[in-house]
Design a protein around this motif. Structure first.
Motif, PDB file in Angstrom:
ATOM      1  N   LEU A  15       0.815  -1.222   0.000  1.00  0.00           N
ATOM      2  CA  LEU A  15       0.000   0.000   0.000  1.00  0.00           C
ATOM      3  C   LEU A  15       0.850   1.274   0.000  1.00  0.00           C
ATOM      4  O   LEU A  15       0.387   2.325   0.394  1.00  0.00           O
ATOM      5  N   ARG A  16       2.102   1.136  -0.417  1.00  0.00           N
ATOM      6  CA  ARG A  16       2.979   2.313  -0.418  1.00  0.00           C
ATOM      7  C   ARG A  16       3.252   2.760  -1.851  1.00  0.00           C
ATOM      8  O   ARG A  16       3.239   1.938  -2.772  1.00  0.00           O
ATOM      9  N   ALA A  42       3.455   1.712  11.629  1.00  0.00           N
ATOM     10  CA  ALA A  42       2.374   1.525  10.643  1.00  0.00           C
ATOM     11  C   ALA A  42       2.657   0.390   9.656  1.00  0.00           C
ATOM     12  O   ALA A  42       2.695   0.627   8.446  1.00  0.00           O
ATOM     13  N   GLU A  64       1.061  -0.247  15.244  1.00  0.00           N
ATOM     14  CA  GLU A  64       0.026  -0.055  14.214  1.00  0.00           C
ATOM     15  C   GLU A  64      -1.238   0.498  14.872  1.00  0.00           C
ATOM     16  O   GLU A  64      -1.703  -0.020  15.876  1.00  0.00           O
ATOM     17  N   ASN A  88      -0.247   4.282  18.751  1.00  0.00           N
ATOM     18  CA  ASN A  88      -0.106   5.455  17.904  1.00  0.00           C
ATOM     19  C   ASN A  88       1.370   5.848  17.811  1.00  0.00           C
ATOM     20  O   ASN A  88       2.042   5.974  18.843  1.00  0.00           O
ATOM     21  N   ALA A  89       1.834   6.031  16.586  1.00  0.00           N
ATOM     22  CA  ALA A  89       3.248   6.357  16.377  1.00  0.00           C
ATOM     23  C   ALA A  89       3.638   7.684  17.023  1.00  0.00           C
ATOM     24  O   ALA A  89       4.813   7.934  17.257  1.00  0.00           O
ATOM     25  N   GLU A 105       6.330   3.472   6.302  1.00  0.00           N
ATOM     26  CA  GLU A 105       6.017   3.718   4.886  1.00  0.00           C
ATOM     27  C   GLU A 105       4.565   4.163   4.735  1.00  0.00           C
ATOM     28  O   GLU A 105       3.657   3.581   5.358  1.00  0.00           O
ATOM     29  N   GLN A 111      -0.606  12.576   7.603  1.00  0.00           N
ATOM     30  CA  GLN A 111      -0.665  13.334   8.867  1.00  0.00           C
ATOM     31  C   GLN A 111      -0.482  14.829   8.579  1.00  0.00           C
ATOM     32  O   GLN A 111       0.162  15.194   7.605  1.00  0.00           O
TER      33      GLN A 111
HETATM   34  C1  LIG Z   1      -1.377   3.524   3.513  1.00  0.00           C
HETATM   35  S1  LIG Z   1      -1.281   2.394   4.824  1.00  0.00           S
HETATM   36  C2  LIG Z   1       0.399   1.822   4.635  1.00  0.00           C
HETATM   37  C3  LIG Z   1       0.629   0.486   5.297  1.00  0.00           C
HETATM   38  C4  LIG Z   1       2.018  -0.099   5.073  1.00  0.00           C
HETATM   39  N1  LIG Z   1       3.017   0.717   5.733  1.00  0.00           N
HETATM   40  C5  LIG Z   1       2.313  -0.211   3.598  1.00  0.00           C
HETATM   41  O1  LIG Z   1       3.106   0.610   3.118  1.00  0.00           O
HETATM   42  O2  LIG Z   1       1.809  -1.111   2.923  1.00  0.00           O
HETATM   43  C6  LIG Z   1      -1.167   3.478   6.232  1.00  0.00           C
HETATM   44  C7  LIG Z   1      -0.981   2.746   7.538  1.00  0.00           C
HETATM   45  O3  LIG Z   1      -0.617   3.686   8.540  1.00  0.00           O
HETATM   46  C8  LIG Z   1      -1.295   3.349   9.740  1.00  0.00           C
HETATM   47  N2  LIG Z   1      -1.239   4.561  10.577  1.00  0.00           N
HETATM   48  C9  LIG Z   1      -1.685   5.793  10.245  1.00  0.00           C
HETATM   49  N3  LIG Z   1      -1.417   6.665  11.232  1.00  0.00           N
HETATM   50  C10 LIG Z   1      -0.791   5.966  12.208  1.00  0.00           C
HETATM   51  C11 LIG Z   1      -0.280   6.315  13.478  1.00  0.00           C
HETATM   52  N4  LIG Z   1      -0.364   7.591  13.941  1.00  0.00           N
HETATM   53  N5  LIG Z   1       0.303   5.368  14.233  1.00  0.00           N
HETATM   54  C12 LIG Z   1       0.402   4.090  13.772  1.00  0.00           C
HETATM   55  N6  LIG Z   1      -0.080   3.693  12.579  1.00  0.00           N
HETATM   56  C13 LIG Z   1      -0.662   4.622  11.799  1.00  0.00           C
HETATM   57  C14 LIG Z   1      -2.660   2.920   9.234  1.00  0.00           C
HETATM   58  O4  LIG Z   1      -3.395   2.224  10.210  1.00  0.00           O
HETATM   59  C15 LIG Z   1      -2.242   2.059   8.054  1.00  0.00           C
HETATM   60  O5  LIG Z   1      -1.894   0.758   8.451  1.00  0.00           O
END
Ligand SMILES: C[S@@+](CC[C@H](N)C(=O)[O-])C[C@H]1O[C@@H](n2cnc3c(N)ncnc32)[C@H](O)[C@@H]1O
Length: 250
Positions: A15-16, A42, A64, A88-89, A105, A111
């Protein structure tokens, strides 16, 4: 449903924006090895987690925000040196200076600037001195793209993907990292082709791509949205790229 979870529900796992190819270059440049304690922010469906674990780091931790995704990755990590927490990151609650490598990624793009900064400062807290940090995000090109086109892209993507999307130009990503106390060591680029058939086959494999296509055929509503996303990515093709950085905590 946010665009990335819609794609996931159709069987898309990568999903990147720069696909697996940019991810592999990022991991190579991060030099993940057996002496590393790795933190992934994430992880989504855990595609990069699998690649990282293949490099046999000493430990692997993921944070995540989505509870279901965190639960699935936790199941996968059972019996490995890895763990995933639902959190939460911005504020992970993990111990300071516990990691030698961190990466995330396709998560900072979604954000606001303030939250981007909070996440970077959390990563800085979690990394040891000299620790490496990698990002793989969406960027706007060229570097001097005017405010009007940037606002237009931001608005169109956010509406279409149902998530606030705030991509930066590469020079701004770099500046953000530097302002947060990192020294940039490498920058890589890839075309943004997330939904182009050739990229889908490269990222998901032949069987995965067929499954994705079959699910699109079965679900008319989802198909309309995915084709809408692809139309938008094509429309702004000249202005969208994937960018990755590797930097070091100073
Ligand atoms: C577009 S997806 C990308 C997932 C994966 N990194 C990839 O590249 O395939 C965005 C991810 O970021 C996570 N996410 C968004 N904001 C976050 C945060 N503040 N803390 C942890 N995870 C977060 C979402 O739940 C989701 O899994």
């Amino acid at each position: 449903m946010p665009g990335h979870w819609l794609l996931a529900s159709l069987g898309k796992r990568v999903l990147r924006p720069g696909g697996l190819e940019l991810t592999t270059r990022l991991l190579d440049k991060l030099g993940v090895g057996q002496r590393d304690d790795v933190l992934e922010l994430a992880p989504g469906l855990g595609v990069t987690a699998r690649l990282t674990l293949g490099r046999q780091p000493r430990s692997y931790m993921a944070v995540e925000r989505d509870e279901r995704a965190a639960g699935k990755l936790t199941e996968f990590l059972h019996g490995t040196p890895g763990r995933c927490v639902h959190g939460n990151a911005e504020c992970t609650g993990l111990a300071s200076e516990a990691y030698s490598v961190a990466y995330g990624e396709a998560m900072l793009t979604m954000q606001t600037t303030q939250v981007k900064m909070r996440i970077l400062s959390e990563v800085r807290r979690l990394l040891r001195r000299g620790g490496r940090y990698g990002i793989h995000e969406l960027c706007i090109v060229p570097d001097d793209a005017g405010g009007e086109i940037r606002e237009e892209i931001q608005r169109a993507l956010s509406l279409n993907i149902h998530v606030g999307v705030q991509p930066l130009v590469a020079a701004e990503w770099r500046k953000l990292l530097e302002c947060a106390g990192f020294r940039v060591a490498w920058e890589g680029r890839a075309p943004m082709r997330l939904l182009e058939p050739r990229r889908v086959v490269r990222d998901e494999g032949f069987i995965g791509a067929i499954r994705f296509a079959f699910n699109l055929l079965r679900r008319a509503d989802a198909r309309r949205r995915v084709f809408g996303m692809r139309r938008l990515f094509r429309e702004y093709r000249q202005h969208l790229e994937a960018v990755a950085f590797v930097c070091e905590k100073e």
